[in-house]
Design an enzyme around this catalytic site. Structure first.
Site, PDB file in Angstrom:
ATOM      1  N   LYS A   4       0.846  -1.186   0.000  1.00  0.00           N
ATOM      2  CA  LYS A   4       0.000   0.000   0.000  1.00  0.00           C
ATOM      3  C   LYS A   4       0.885   1.240   0.000  1.00  0.00           C
ATOM      4  O   LYS A   4       1.836   1.330   0.790  1.00  0.00           O
ATOM      5  CB  LYS A   4      -0.903   0.019   1.240  1.00  0.00           C
ATOM      6  CG  LYS A   4      -2.090   0.976   1.118  1.00  0.00           C
ATOM      7  CD  LYS A   4      -3.133   0.441   0.149  1.00  0.00           C
ATOM      8  CE  LYS A   4      -4.459   1.186   0.275  1.00  0.00           C
ATOM      9  NZ  LYS A   4      -5.471   0.648  -0.657  1.00  0.00           N
ATOM     10  N   THR A  63      -4.415  -4.897   0.663  1.00  0.00           N
ATOM     11  CA  THR A  63      -3.689  -3.645   0.884  1.00  0.00           C
ATOM     12  C   THR A  63      -4.511  -2.670   1.729  1.00  0.00           C
ATOM     13  O   THR A  63      -3.952  -1.829   2.429  1.00  0.00           O
ATOM     14  CB  THR A  63      -3.289  -2.985  -0.449  1.00  0.00           C
ATOM     15  OG1 THR A  63      -4.460  -2.580  -1.163  1.00  0.00           O
ATOM     16  CG2 THR A  63      -2.470  -3.942  -1.298  1.00  0.00           C
ATOM     17  N   HIS A  89      19.909  26.428 -12.015  1.00  0.00           N
ATOM     18  CA  HIS A  89      20.581  27.603 -12.551  1.00  0.00           C
ATOM     19  C   HIS A  89      19.750  28.878 -12.395  1.00  0.00           C
ATOM     20  O   HIS A  89      18.523  28.863 -12.455  1.00  0.00           O
ATOM     21  CB  HIS A  89      20.883  27.388 -14.036  1.00  0.00           C
ATOM     22  CG  HIS A  89      21.665  26.144 -14.310  1.00  0.00           C
ATOM     23  ND1 HIS A  89      22.956  25.964 -13.880  1.00  0.00           N
ATOM     24  CD2 HIS A  89      21.335  24.997 -14.972  1.00  0.00           C
ATOM     25  CE1 HIS A  89      23.386  24.780 -14.267  1.00  0.00           C
ATOM     26  NE2 HIS A  89      22.422  24.173 -14.924  1.00  0.00           N
TER      27      HIS A  89
END
Length: 280
Positions: free
Chosen positions: A11, A56, A246
């Site tokens: 899960k 799950t 940058h």
């Protein structure tokens, strides 16, 4: 003939927040948990037999139930507690992995005093842990920080690099250095004070980044890793991933203006990508 290879299931993105009350003072934590199990699950793939499968959804409920009675103060301790429960109560499971991300909530200070029940979210970074253990093994713990966002406006240069026919980059002796670092470390000792180790590592990384006279991202990364090893003797190694985010000098010449390192354009894609593991 096709056969089943390595497999696991679990899960992911189980979100949980927790208040721990100490009289009139509270602690607040917010976690995102992922559980992955390995074991005797082949029949679920090859024979549509779910008799060895822990749902799950049950794993999600287990996270909340274990958290209710847990005294774990850190994500490392909770990951081991959750994993131990799953291994001890599921004989078909041979290995449990638990990953947790923790948001950086900190106690708010008002008029110089710490507010006992009020918190603020400090920065985008997450405290992380990845913990795994076989049924008869020891825990393998990798702690870390993800998205540690830092920037310095000077004491950063990049010169002396290879120049070939495709090189257009100009040498820089005073540039912006920004990064969103991912840091992972492993402890050599079996039961460290996880919170204290994390605090010392973070402090050493921030101090070194701020003070370092950087000649490249690689140069700063290595010295940050060295500082972390010095600050936390408990850790065996530390891996740093530091993209170079940058800030390019804006060209104001079409407007008849100069630009003495004053106005920049943030550009985070594409970016340099530097990573290394610093070991003892």
């Amino acid at each position: 003939m096709p056969r089943l290879g390595d497999n696991r299931y679990g899960k992911s993105r189980v979100r949980i927040s927790r208040i721990t009350r100490h009289g009139d003072r509270h602690e607040f934590q917010e976690w995102t948990v992922r559980v992955l199990l390995q074991g005797d699950f082949e029949s679920s793939f090859t024979e549509a037999d779910n008799s060895r499968i822990l749902p799950t959804d049950t794993m999600k409920n287990t996270v909340y139930s274990i958290a209710r009675d847990s005294s774990a103060a850190t994500i490392e301790e909770f990951a081991m507690e959750l994993g131990d429960y799953l291994l001890n109560n599921n004989p078909q499971v041979s290995n449990a992995s638990v990953e947790i991300d923790e948001k950086a909530w900190e106690r708010m200070h008002c008029d110089g005093a710490a507010a006992p029940t009020t918190f603020r979210l400090c920065g985008p970074e997450l405290n992380t842990v990845s913990a795994s253990r076989g049924k008869n093994g020891q825990w393998d713990i990798a702690s870390g920080i993800d998205g540690l966002t830092m920037l310095k406006t000077t004491k950063s240069a990049f010169t002396g690099y290879i120049k070939d026919r495709l090189t257009t980059l100009k040498p820089a002796t005073d540039r912006i250095f920004g990064t969103s670092a991912t840091v992972v470390w492993t402890c050599a000792s079996s039961e460290p004070n996880y919170a204290n180790v994390r605090s010392r590592i973070l402090g050493s990384l921030l101090r070194t980044f701020a003070a370092h006279d950087s000649k490249s991202v690689q140069h700063t990364l290595f010295d940050m890793g060295k500082a972390a090893l010095d600050a936390a003797p408990e850790i065996a190694s530390i891996k740093l991933t530091m993209p170079n985010l940058h800030h390019l000098l804006a060209d104001l010449s079409p407007f008849g203006q100069d630009n003495p390192n004053h106005i920049f354009v943030p550009v985070d894609e594409p970016h340099g990508y530097i990573e290394a593991t610093i070991e003892r």
